[in-house]
Design a protein around this motif. Structure first.
Motif, PDB file in Angstrom:
ATOM      1  N   ARG A 111       0.838  -1.172  -0.166  1.00  0.00           N
ATOM      2  CA  ARG A 111      -0.028  -0.044   0.107  1.00  0.00           C
ATOM      3  C   ARG A 111       0.858   1.249   0.012  1.00  0.00           C
ATOM      4  O   ARG A 111       0.583   2.080  -0.578  1.00  0.00           O
ATOM      5  CB  ARG A 111      -0.816   0.000   1.201  1.00  0.00           C
TER       6      ARG A 111
ATOM      7  N   PHE B  94       0.849   4.075  -3.071  1.00  0.00           N
ATOM      8  CA  PHE B  94       0.542   5.441  -2.483  1.00  0.00           C
ATOM      9  C   PHE B  94       1.835   6.451  -3.032  1.00  0.00           C
ATOM     10  O   PHE B  94       1.812   7.342  -3.653  1.00  0.00           O
ATOM     11  CB  PHE B  94       0.380   5.620  -1.113  1.00  0.00           C
TER      12      PHE B  94
ATOM     13  N   LYS C  69     -15.243  17.922   1.165  1.00  0.00           N
ATOM     14  CA  LYS C  69     -16.116  16.751   0.834  1.00  0.00           C
ATOM     15  C   LYS C  69     -17.341  16.749   1.905  1.00  0.00           C
ATOM     16  O   LYS C  69     -18.431  16.072   1.736  1.00  0.00           O
ATOM     17  CB  LYS C  69     -15.420  15.404   1.168  1.00  0.00           C
TER      18      LYS C  69
ATOM     19  N   GLU D  57     -14.822  17.592   6.213  1.00  0.00           N
ATOM     20  CA  GLU D  57     -13.888  16.749   5.306  1.00  0.00           C
ATOM     21  C   GLU D  57     -13.173  17.576   4.402  1.00  0.00           C
ATOM     22  O   GLU D  57     -13.884  17.725   3.638  1.00  0.00           O
ATOM     23  CB  GLU D  57     -14.145  15.267   5.230  1.00  0.00           C
TER      24      GLU D  57
ATOM     25  N   LYS E 211     -10.157  17.451   1.246  1.00  0.00           N
ATOM     26  CA  LYS E 211      -9.405  16.908   0.499  1.00  0.00           C
ATOM     27  C   LYS E 211      -7.805  17.240   0.515  1.00  0.00           C
ATOM     28  O   LYS E 211      -7.546  18.562   0.868  1.00  0.00           O
ATOM     29  CB  LYS E 211      -9.747  16.612  -0.935  1.00  0.00           C
TER      30      LYS E 211
ATOM     31  N   GLU F 157      -7.342  10.723   9.122  1.00  0.00           N
ATOM     32  CA  GLU F 157      -6.821  10.601   7.593  1.00  0.00           C
ATOM     33  C   GLU F 157      -7.801   9.648   7.024  1.00  0.00           C
ATOM     34  O   GLU F 157      -7.813   8.478   7.371  1.00  0.00           O
ATOM     35  CB  GLU F 157      -5.488  10.444   7.410  1.00  0.00           C
ATOM     36  N   ARG F 158      -8.549  10.097   5.813  1.00  0.00           N
ATOM     37  CA  ARG F 158      -9.298   9.095   5.404  1.00  0.00           C
ATOM     38  C   ARG F 158      -9.274   9.511   3.622  1.00  0.00           C
ATOM     39  O   ARG F 158      -9.494  10.595   3.218  1.00  0.00           O
ATOM     40  CB  ARG F 158     -10.738   9.282   5.684  1.00  0.00           C
ATOM     41  N   LYS F 159      -8.797   8.489   2.985  1.00  0.00           N
ATOM     42  CA  LYS F 159      -8.796   8.408   1.157  1.00  0.00           C
ATOM     43  C   LYS F 159      -8.299   9.794   0.948  1.00  0.00           C
ATOM     44  O   LYS F 159      -8.878  10.629   0.100  1.00  0.00           O
ATOM     45  CB  LYS F 159     -10.253   8.297   0.898  1.00  0.00           C
ATOM     46  N   GLY F 160      -6.836  10.150   1.375  1.00  0.00           N
ATOM     47  CA  GLY F 160      -6.274  11.300   0.828  1.00  0.00           C
ATOM     48  C   GLY F 160      -6.884  12.525   1.329  1.00  0.00           C
ATOM     49  O   GLY F 160      -6.750  13.759   0.744  1.00  0.00           O
TER      50      GLY F 160
END
Length: 326
Positions: free
Chosen positions: A4, A8, A245, A263, A265, A290-293
């Motif tokens: 991962r 990344f 987001k 949230e 980005k 931290e979630r999905k970038g």
């Protein structure tokens, strides 16, 4: 976990490489245009120079953007005291269009010679030069969103103008007025600050701050509610691709003590990320995940929060929301 991390890093390096290549291409155009004379005798002369130096449509479009942004200043005095509108008579549609073009030509020449203009002059001059170098270009008039009081505004206005330009098989969004700088209310003057984000702008970001009179872009309807009620975003939001987001609305309706989830980005827990309370004191965001970038976190809305809450990354504003207590 190792795979991962490798994936990344690979994706991150790919984005950096692509962004670097993209910037380098425009850097070459920008550097050459900044060597141009500060003024030309006519727009024909400037257009001829651009056609001589650049062959690709995208480079020509960028060259016009850069020259105007670096050589015209926003005429804030005229904005505060606009000249009276000029009326005229006409006997048919052809005569009407001819007289309208004559009025536009006056604005173009005044902007070009004095090197000062409001948004109408910037956008008309851009269209004039784009047409002369062989590009399809139109002026679009509409509303703009630049202040805290614009969040949740009930009515649309028509106080701004920008361009759409066709190159590489697509119509592109360009706002050369905002590309040259901004008005600093604290200093009481215009600040020259080249903002290339308004050349070939991302429609999602662009229409968060612009709303065309037609209500459409390329025959697609633009949400009036999203424009009026969405959060206020800033140049740094676009530059950093700090898309919001959550929440989607810029109006936060809460009871005292409620928690609201946010949230953003491309923000991490290690960033200097904070908001200002109603005493204008910085409050660091502490509970982020931290979630999905991006970064997800909660804020308790209580009597320490004012009528608006603005988030900052380092020293730059990222997004503002209006707080409405139930």
């Amino acid at each position: 976990m190792i795979n991962r991390k490798i994936t990344f890093i690979f994706l991150l390096l790919s984005v950096i490489f692509l962004h670097s290549s993209y910037s380098q291409k425009y850097d070459a155009v920008d550097k050459l245009v900044q060597k141009y004379p500060k003024s030309f005798s006519t727009t024909d002369d400037l257009a001829e120079r651009i056609n001589k130096d650049f062959k690709d449509d995208i480079d020509k479009a960028r060259a016009i953007f850069t020259w105007i942004a670096f050589n015209l200043k926003y005429d804030y005095a005229s904005f505060l005291n606009p000249p009276k509108s000029q009326g005229f008579s006409y006997s048919n549609e052809a005569e009407k269009q001819k007289k309208l073009q004559q009025l536009d030509d006056k604005i173009i020449q005044k902007a070009f010679k004095s090197q000062k203009a409001v948004c109408e002059g910037f956008s008309l001059l851009y269209q004039n030069l784009a047409t002369k170098v062989g590009l399809k270009c139109e002026v679009v008039k509409g509303d703009s969103k630049t202040r805290l009081s614009d969040i949740g505004r009930e009515k649309l206005g028509s106080d701004h103008a920008w361009n759409i330009v066709y190159f590489d098989g697509k119509w592109r969004l360009i706002d050369v007025t905002w590309g040259q700088g901004y008005y600093d209310g604290n200093k009481g003057r215009m600040v020259i600050d080249f903002a290339p984000i308004y050349f070939d702008a991302d429609p999602d970001y662009f229409f968060a701050k612009h709303y065309p009179d037609s209500g459409t872009f390329l025959n697609s309807k633009i949400s009036k509610d999203d424009f009026l009620n969405g959060p206020l975003i800033y140049n740094k939001t676009i530059e950093g691709d700090n898309k919001i987001k959550a929440p989607k609305s810029g109006i936060i309706e809460v009871k005292n003590g409620d928690k609201v989830t946010f949230e953003f980005k491309n923000i991490s827990k290690t960033d200097q990320f904070y908001y200002l309370n109603k005493k204008n004191q910085p409050v660091r965001v502490q509970n982020g995940k931290e979630r999905k970038g991006g970064l997800e976190f909660q804020i308790v809305i209580d009597n320490t929060i004012g009528n608006y809450i603005t988030f900052f990354l380092d020293t730059s504003s990222i997004a503002s929301f209006k707080v409405v207590m139930k």
